[in-house]
Design a protein around this motif. Structure first.
Motif, PDB file in Angstrom:
ATOM      1  N   MET A  24     -10.349  18.884  -6.091  1.00 21.94           N
ATOM      2  CA  MET A  24     -10.572  18.483  -4.703  1.00 21.94           C
ATOM      3  C   MET A  24     -10.349  16.981  -4.520  1.00 21.94           C
ATOM      4  O   MET A  24      -9.744  16.552  -3.534  1.00 21.94           O
ATOM      5  CB  MET A  24     -11.979  18.875  -4.261  1.00 21.94           C
ATOM      6  CG  MET A  24     -12.144  20.377  -4.099  1.00 21.94           C
ATOM      7  SD  MET A  24     -13.853  20.878  -3.783  1.00 21.94           S
ATOM      8  CE  MET A  24     -14.210  19.998  -2.283  1.00 21.94           C
ATOM      9  N   LEU A  25     -10.823  16.184  -5.454  1.00 19.88           N
ATOM     10  CA  LEU A  25     -10.626  14.738  -5.368  1.00 19.88           C
ATOM     11  C   LEU A  25      -9.144  14.375  -5.426  1.00 19.88           C
ATOM     12  O   LEU A  25      -8.674  13.510  -4.692  1.00 19.88           O
ATOM     13  CB  LEU A  25     -11.379  14.027  -6.496  1.00 19.88           C
ATOM     14  CG  LEU A  25     -12.891  13.979  -6.353  1.00 19.88           C
ATOM     15  CD1 LEU A  25     -13.538  13.556  -7.666  1.00 19.88           C
ATOM     16  CD2 LEU A  25     -13.274  13.028  -5.232  1.00 19.88           C
ATOM     17  N   LEU A  26      -8.405  15.032  -6.294  1.00 20.05           N
ATOM     18  CA  LEU A  26      -6.979  14.732  -6.450  1.00 20.05           C
ATOM     19  C   LEU A  26      -6.164  15.191  -5.248  1.00 20.05           C
ATOM     20  O   LEU A  26      -5.126  14.607  -4.940  1.00 20.05           O
ATOM     21  CB  LEU A  26      -6.442  15.366  -7.730  1.00 20.05           C
ATOM     22  CG  LEU A  26      -6.984  14.770  -9.025  1.00 20.05           C
ATOM     23  CD1 LEU A  26      -6.541  15.606 -10.218  1.00 20.05           C
ATOM     24  CD2 LEU A  26      -6.542  13.321  -9.183  1.00 20.05           C
ATOM     25  N   GLU A  27      -6.629  16.228  -4.565  1.00 16.73           N
ATOM     26  CA  GLU A  27      -5.911  16.750  -3.405  1.00 16.73           C
ATOM     27  C   GLU A  27      -6.342  16.094  -2.101  1.00 16.73           C
ATOM     28  O   GLU A  27      -5.689  16.261  -1.078  1.00 16.73           O
ATOM     29  CB  GLU A  27      -6.107  18.264  -3.304  1.00 16.73           C
ATOM     30  CG  GLU A  27      -5.421  19.023  -4.420  1.00 16.73           C
ATOM     31  CD  GLU A  27      -5.719  20.509  -4.401  1.00 16.73           C
ATOM     32  OE1 GLU A  27      -6.567  20.956  -3.588  1.00 16.73           O
ATOM     33  OE2 GLU A  27      -5.117  21.230  -5.204  1.00 16.73           O
ATOM     34  N   ALA A  28      -7.436  15.340  -2.119  1.00 19.12           N
ATOM     35  CA  ALA A  28      -7.968  14.721  -0.908  1.00 19.12           C
ATOM     36  C   ALA A  28      -6.990  13.687  -0.357  1.00 19.12           C
ATOM     37  O   ALA A  28      -6.250  13.049  -1.098  1.00 19.12           O
ATOM     38  CB  ALA A  28      -9.311  14.060  -1.206  1.00 19.12           C
ATOM     39  N   ALA A  29      -7.013  13.548   0.948  1.00 20.06           N
ATOM     40  CA  ALA A  29      -6.168  12.531   1.579  1.00 20.06           C
ATOM     41  C   ALA A  29      -6.699  11.150   1.233  1.00 20.06           C
ATOM     42  O   ALA A  29      -7.885  10.951   1.029  1.00 20.06           O
ATOM     43  CB  ALA A  29      -6.169  12.742   3.085  1.00 20.06           C
ATOM     44  N   GLY A  30      -5.812  10.194   1.141  1.00 22.03           N
ATOM     45  CA  GLY A  30      -6.208   8.818   0.871  1.00 22.03           C
ATOM     46  C   GLY A  30      -5.893   8.421  -0.559  1.00 22.03           C
ATOM     47  O   GLY A  30      -5.648   9.266  -1.412  1.00 22.03           O
ATOM     48  N   PRO A  31      -5.897   7.123  -0.797  1.00 21.96           N
ATOM     49  CA  PRO A  31      -5.545   6.625  -2.128  1.00 21.96           C
ATOM     50  C   PRO A  31      -6.634   6.928  -3.162  1.00 21.96           C
ATOM     51  O   PRO A  31      -7.823   6.868  -2.860  1.00 21.96           O
ATOM     52  CB  PRO A  31      -5.398   5.127  -1.916  1.00 21.96           C
ATOM     53  CG  PRO A  31      -6.249   4.821  -0.735  1.00 21.96           C
ATOM     54  CD  PRO A  31      -6.219   6.053   0.124  1.00 21.96           C
ATOM     55  N   ASP A  33      -7.151   6.007  -7.313  1.00 22.56           N
ATOM     56  CA  ASP A  33      -6.617   5.367  -8.516  1.00 22.56           C
ATOM     57  C   ASP A  33      -7.052   6.175  -9.734  1.00 22.56           C
ATOM     58  O   ASP A  33      -8.158   6.019 -10.228  1.00 22.56           O
ATOM     59  CB  ASP A  33      -7.112   3.932  -8.613  1.00 22.56           C
ATOM     60  CG  ASP A  33      -6.516   3.184  -9.799  1.00 22.56           C
ATOM     61  OD1 ASP A  33      -5.678   3.770 -10.526  1.00 22.56           O
ATOM     62  OD2 ASP A  33      -6.891   2.024  -9.996  1.00 22.56           O
ATOM     63  N   VAL A  34      -6.160   7.035 -10.211  1.00 27.95           N
ATOM     64  CA  VAL A  34      -6.500   7.879 -11.361  1.00 27.95           C
ATOM     65  C   VAL A  34      -6.541   7.074 -12.650  1.00 27.95           C
ATOM     66  O   VAL A  34      -7.035   7.548 -13.666  1.00 27.95           O
ATOM     67  CB  VAL A  34      -5.521   9.073 -11.519  1.00 27.95           C
ATOM     68  CG1 VAL A  34      -5.607  10.010 -10.332  1.00 27.95           C
ATOM     69  CG2 VAL A  34      -4.104   8.597 -11.757  1.00 27.95           C
ATOM     70  N   ASN A  35      -6.044   5.851 -12.625  1.00 32.87           N
ATOM     71  CA  ASN A  35      -6.047   4.999 -13.813  1.00 32.87           C
ATOM     72  C   ASN A  35      -7.104   3.901 -13.746  1.00 32.87           C
ATOM     73  O   ASN A  35      -7.068   2.947 -14.512  1.00 32.87           O
ATOM     74  CB  ASN A  35      -4.656   4.375 -14.000  1.00 32.87           C
ATOM     75  CG  ASN A  35      -3.612   5.434 -14.258  1.00 32.87           C
ATOM     76  OD1 ASN A  35      -3.783   6.275 -15.119  1.00 32.87           O
ATOM     77  ND2 ASN A  35      -2.542   5.413 -13.497  1.00 32.87           N
ATOM     78  N   ALA A  36      -8.070   4.056 -12.842  1.00 30.55           N
ATOM     79  CA  ALA A  36      -9.149   3.070 -12.721  1.00 30.55           C
ATOM     80  C   ALA A  36      -9.906   2.966 -14.040  1.00 30.55           C
ATOM     81  O   ALA A  36     -10.054   3.946 -14.769  1.00 30.55           O
ATOM     82  CB  ALA A  36     -10.096   3.472 -11.598  1.00 30.55           C
ATOM     83  N   VAL A  37     -10.372   1.768 -14.344  1.00 27.56           N
ATOM     84  CA  VAL A  37     -11.092   1.495 -15.591  1.00 27.56           C
ATOM     85  C   VAL A  37     -12.514   1.068 -15.247  1.00 27.56           C
ATOM     86  O   VAL A  37     -12.719   0.226 -14.378  1.00 27.56           O
ATOM     87  CB  VAL A  37     -10.375   0.371 -16.378  1.00 27.56           C
ATOM     88  CG1 VAL A  37     -11.097   0.065 -17.669  1.00 27.56           C
ATOM     89  CG2 VAL A  37      -8.924   0.762 -16.663  1.00 27.56           C
ATOM     90  N   ASP A  38     -13.499   1.648 -15.939  1.00 26.88           N
ATOM     91  CA  ASP A  38     -14.895   1.274 -15.675  1.00 26.88           C
ATOM     92  C   ASP A  38     -15.282   0.044 -16.489  1.00 26.88           C
ATOM     93  O   ASP A  38     -14.450  -0.552 -17.182  1.00 26.88           O
ATOM     94  CB  ASP A  38     -15.845   2.452 -15.922  1.00 26.88           C
ATOM     95  CG  ASP A  38     -16.034   2.805 -17.387  1.00 26.88           C
ATOM     96  OD1 ASP A  38     -15.502   2.108 -18.267  1.00 26.88           O
ATOM     97  OD2 ASP A  38     -16.728   3.803 -17.665  1.00 26.88           O
ATOM     98  N   ALA A  39     -16.531  -0.349 -16.412  1.00 30.33           N
ATOM     99  CA  ALA A  39     -17.009  -1.562 -17.080  1.00 30.33           C
ATOM    100  C   ALA A  39     -16.886  -1.498 -18.601  1.00 30.33           C
ATOM    101  O   ALA A  39     -16.798  -2.530 -19.264  1.00 30.33           O
ATOM    102  CB  ALA A  39     -18.463  -1.832 -16.688  1.00 30.33           C
ATOM    103  N   LYS A  40     -16.849  -0.300 -19.166  1.00 29.11           N
ATOM    104  CA  LYS A  40     -16.719  -0.147 -20.618  1.00 29.11           C
ATOM    105  C   LYS A  40     -15.262   0.017 -21.062  1.00 29.11           C
ATOM    106  O   LYS A  40     -14.991   0.170 -22.238  1.00 29.11           O
ATOM    107  CB  LYS A  40     -17.517   1.065 -21.087  1.00 29.11           C
ATOM    108  CG  LYS A  40     -19.002   0.896 -20.960  1.00 29.11           C
ATOM    109  CD  LYS A  40     -19.718   2.114 -21.510  1.00 29.11           C
ATOM    110  CE  LYS A  40     -21.211   1.935 -21.439  1.00 29.11           C
ATOM    111  NZ  LYS A  40     -21.914   3.105 -21.986  1.00 29.11           N
ATOM    112  N   GLY A  41     -14.343   0.044 -20.090  1.00 26.54           N
ATOM    113  CA  GLY A  41     -12.934   0.211 -20.416  1.00 26.54           C
ATOM    114  C   GLY A  41     -12.481   1.656 -20.450  1.00 26.54           C
ATOM    115  O   GLY A  41     -11.381   1.958 -20.894  1.00 26.54           O
TER     116      GLY A  41
END
Length: 79
Positions: A24-31, A33-41
């Motif tokens: 659902m998140l991947l199909e949702a409208a809007g940008p 970032d599937v490559n986002a990095v959290d505080a731990k990398g």
């Protein structure tokens, strides 16, 4: 939107093996970032790998950069 640890909803979904939520998140409208990095990398991809969930990994295989966040992890290990 991120939590205090820098994680996105996609990261939590991947780590929890919540395949439908991830879809659902991947199909949702809007940008998204599937490559986002959290505080731990960590990335959503790494969280799915750690959760041993191949179904989640296959949902976004075209958009995921498996090397995202690697430089952060390498720097942390070298310190």
């Amino acid at each position: 939107m991120r939590c205090s640890a820098g994680r996105t909803a996609l990261m939590y979904g991947c780590g929890a093996r919540a395949t439908e939520a991830v879809r659902m998140l991947l199909e949702a409208a809007g940008p998204l970032d599937v490559n986002a990095v959290d505080a731990k990398g960590d990335t959503a991809f790494r969280m799915a790998v750690n959760a041993n969930d191949i179904k989640v990994l296959l949902l976004a295989v075209d958009d995921i950069d498996p090397n995202a966040g690697i430089s952060i992890a390498v720097r942390r290990c070298a310190a």
